[in-house]
Design a protein around this motif. Structure first.
Motif, PDB file in Angstrom:
ATOM      1  N   SER A  17       0.827  -1.202   0.000  1.00  0.00           N
ATOM      2  CA  SER A  17       0.000   0.000   0.000  1.00  0.00           C
ATOM      3  C   SER A  17       0.861   1.252   0.000  1.00  0.00           C
ATOM      4  O   SER A  17       0.642   2.182  -0.784  1.00  0.00           O
ATOM      5  N   LYS A  18       1.861   1.271   0.862  1.00  0.00           N
ATOM      6  CA  LYS A  18       2.743   2.430   0.960  1.00  0.00           C
ATOM      7  C   LYS A  18       3.530   2.628  -0.336  1.00  0.00           C
ATOM      8  O   LYS A  18       3.637   3.742  -0.847  1.00  0.00           O
ATOM      9  N   GLN A  19       4.046   1.546  -0.901  1.00  0.00           N
ATOM     10  CA  GLN A  19       4.841   1.629  -2.130  1.00  0.00           C
ATOM     11  C   GLN A  19       3.990   2.102  -3.312  1.00  0.00           C
ATOM     12  O   GLN A  19       4.448   2.893  -4.132  1.00  0.00           O
ATOM     13  N   SER A  20       2.760   1.610  -3.389  1.00  0.00           N
ATOM     14  CA  SER A  20       1.921   1.871  -4.559  1.00  0.00           C
ATOM     15  C   SER A  20       1.039   3.108  -4.430  1.00  0.00           C
ATOM     16  O   SER A  20       0.551   3.626  -5.432  1.00  0.00           O
ATOM     17  N   GLY A  21       0.794   3.545  -3.202  1.00  0.00           N
ATOM     18  CA  GLY A  21      -0.132   4.650  -3.008  1.00  0.00           C
ATOM     19  C   GLY A  21      -1.588   4.218  -3.094  1.00  0.00           C
ATOM     20  O   GLY A  21      -2.480   5.052  -3.212  1.00  0.00           O
ATOM     21  N   VAL A  22      -1.832   2.913  -3.034  1.00  0.00           N
ATOM     22  CA  VAL A  22      -3.190   2.363  -3.089  1.00  0.00           C
ATOM     23  C   VAL A  22      -3.575   1.921  -1.683  1.00  0.00           C
ATOM     24  O   VAL A  22      -2.819   1.206  -1.028  1.00  0.00           O
ATOM     25  N   HIS A  23      -4.744   2.336  -1.220  1.00  0.00           N
ATOM     26  CA  HIS A  23      -5.193   1.982   0.127  1.00  0.00           C
ATOM     27  C   HIS A  23      -5.332   0.464   0.286  1.00  0.00           C
ATOM     28  O   HIS A  23      -5.655  -0.250  -0.661  1.00  0.00           O
ATOM     29  N   ILE A  24      -5.112   0.008   1.487  1.00  0.00           N
ATOM     30  CA  ILE A  24      -5.190  -1.420   1.810  1.00  0.00           C
ATOM     31  C   ILE A  24      -6.549  -1.997   1.416  1.00  0.00           C
ATOM     32  O   ILE A  24      -6.628  -3.059   0.803  1.00  0.00           O
ATOM     33  N   GLU A  25      -7.621  -1.305   1.753  1.00  0.00           N
ATOM     34  CA  GLU A  25      -8.959  -1.816   1.415  1.00  0.00           C
ATOM     35  C   GLU A  25      -9.161  -1.892  -0.091  1.00  0.00           C
ATOM     36  O   GLU A  25      -9.852  -2.780  -0.581  1.00  0.00           O
ATOM     37  N   THR A  26      -8.555  -0.983  -0.825  1.00  0.00           N
ATOM     38  CA  THR A  26      -8.663  -1.017  -2.289  1.00  0.00           C
ATOM     39  C   THR A  26      -7.903  -2.218  -2.840  1.00  0.00           C
ATOM     40  O   THR A  26      -8.368  -2.879  -3.773  1.00  0.00           O
ATOM     41  N   ILE A  27      -6.749  -2.516  -2.256  1.00  0.00           N
ATOM     42  CA  ILE A  27      -5.997  -3.702  -2.672  1.00  0.00           C
ATOM     43  C   ILE A  27      -6.840  -4.949  -2.444  1.00  0.00           C
ATOM     44  O   ILE A  27      -6.949  -5.807  -3.325  1.00  0.00           O
ATOM     45  N   ARG A  28      -7.469  -5.042  -1.291  1.00  0.00           N
ATOM     46  CA  ARG A  28      -8.335  -6.194  -1.001  1.00  0.00           C
ATOM     47  C   ARG A  28      -9.505  -6.254  -1.984  1.00  0.00           C
ATOM     48  O   ARG A  28      -9.888  -7.326  -2.447  1.00  0.00           O
ATOM     49  N   TYR A  29     -10.061  -5.095  -2.295  1.00  0.00           N
ATOM     50  CA  TYR A  29     -11.163  -5.035  -3.258  1.00  0.00           C
ATOM     51  C   TYR A  29     -10.708  -5.533  -4.634  1.00  0.00           C
ATOM     52  O   TYR A  29     -11.418  -6.298  -5.287  1.00  0.00           O
ATOM     53  N   TYR A  30      -9.526  -5.102  -5.067  1.00  0.00           N
ATOM     54  CA  TYR A  30      -9.010  -5.559  -6.367  1.00  0.00           C
ATOM     55  C   TYR A  30      -8.810  -7.071  -6.373  1.00  0.00           C
ATOM     56  O   TYR A  30      -9.019  -7.718  -7.396  1.00  0.00           O
ATOM     57  N   GLU A  31      -8.422  -7.625  -5.248  1.00  0.00           N
ATOM     58  CA  GLU A  31      -8.301  -9.090  -5.156  1.00  0.00           C
ATOM     59  C   GLU A  31      -9.673  -9.744  -5.306  1.00  0.00           C
ATOM     60  O   GLU A  31      -9.831 -10.691  -6.075  1.00  0.00           O
ATOM     61  N   ARG A  32     -10.656  -9.225  -4.578  1.00  0.00           N
ATOM     62  CA  ARG A  32     -12.011  -9.798  -4.672  1.00  0.00           C
ATOM     63  C   ARG A  32     -12.582  -9.648  -6.077  1.00  0.00           C
ATOM     64  O   ARG A  32     -13.290 -10.527  -6.559  1.00  0.00           O
ATOM     65  N   ALA A  33     -12.273  -8.521  -6.735  1.00  0.00           N
ATOM     66  CA  ALA A  33     -12.778  -8.260  -8.091  1.00  0.00           C
ATOM     67  C   ALA A  33     -12.041  -9.082  -9.143  1.00  0.00           C
ATOM     68  O   ALA A  33     -12.482  -9.151 -10.285  1.00  0.00           O
TER      69      ALA A  33
END
Length: 131
Positions: A8-24
């Motif tokens: 999240s820190k490296q990419s600038g993408v929020h943790i919840e968004t990362i989880r959402y992208y996994e679910r999607a």
């Protein structure tokens, strides 16, 4: 390997968004460490950067998924990618046109307002009488 927080820190993408992208399904399910925590590699970070850039350009997840599929087949024609980008450009130009109309209307309302009493306010009047 990195944790979801580090990704999240490296990419600038929020943790919840990362989880959402996994679910999607646009980001593969993370591998798990022995303690059950998600762990990611550089391939995941690269894919997430691709997704983030596509989303910043306004591509929806269906288009992102299609672009990712194309990225995985570099020997194919890029016409499909060009078609997706052209459609997105048209959508952006349409939004810009609508925003220009909105801006002009707001400017007109602000110019007409004399900053007197609310009963005489042109902003309130314009909003009340819009149909």
């Amino acid at each position: 390997m990195m944790s979801i927080g580090a990704l999240s820190k490296q990419s600038g993408v929020h943790i919840e968004t990362i989880r959402y992208y996994e679910r999607a399904g646009v980001l593969p399910k993370a591998r798990r460490a022995t303690n059950g925590r998600r762990i990611y590699g550089e391939d995941d970070a690269g894919r997430l950067a691709f997704i983030r850039h596509a989303r910043e350009l306004g591509f929806d997840l269906v288009s992102v998924r299609a672009l990712l599929a194309l990225q995985e087949k570099p020997e194919l024609s890029c016409k499909a990618a060009s078609d997706l980008a052209s459609a997105q450009l048209s959508a952006v130009e349409s939004r810009l046109s609508r925003l220009t109309v909105l801006r002009d209307e707001l400017k007109r309302m602000v110019r007409a307002c004399k900053n007197g009493r609310v009963v005489d306010c042109r902003v309130i009047d314009a909003l009340t009488n819009m149909r």
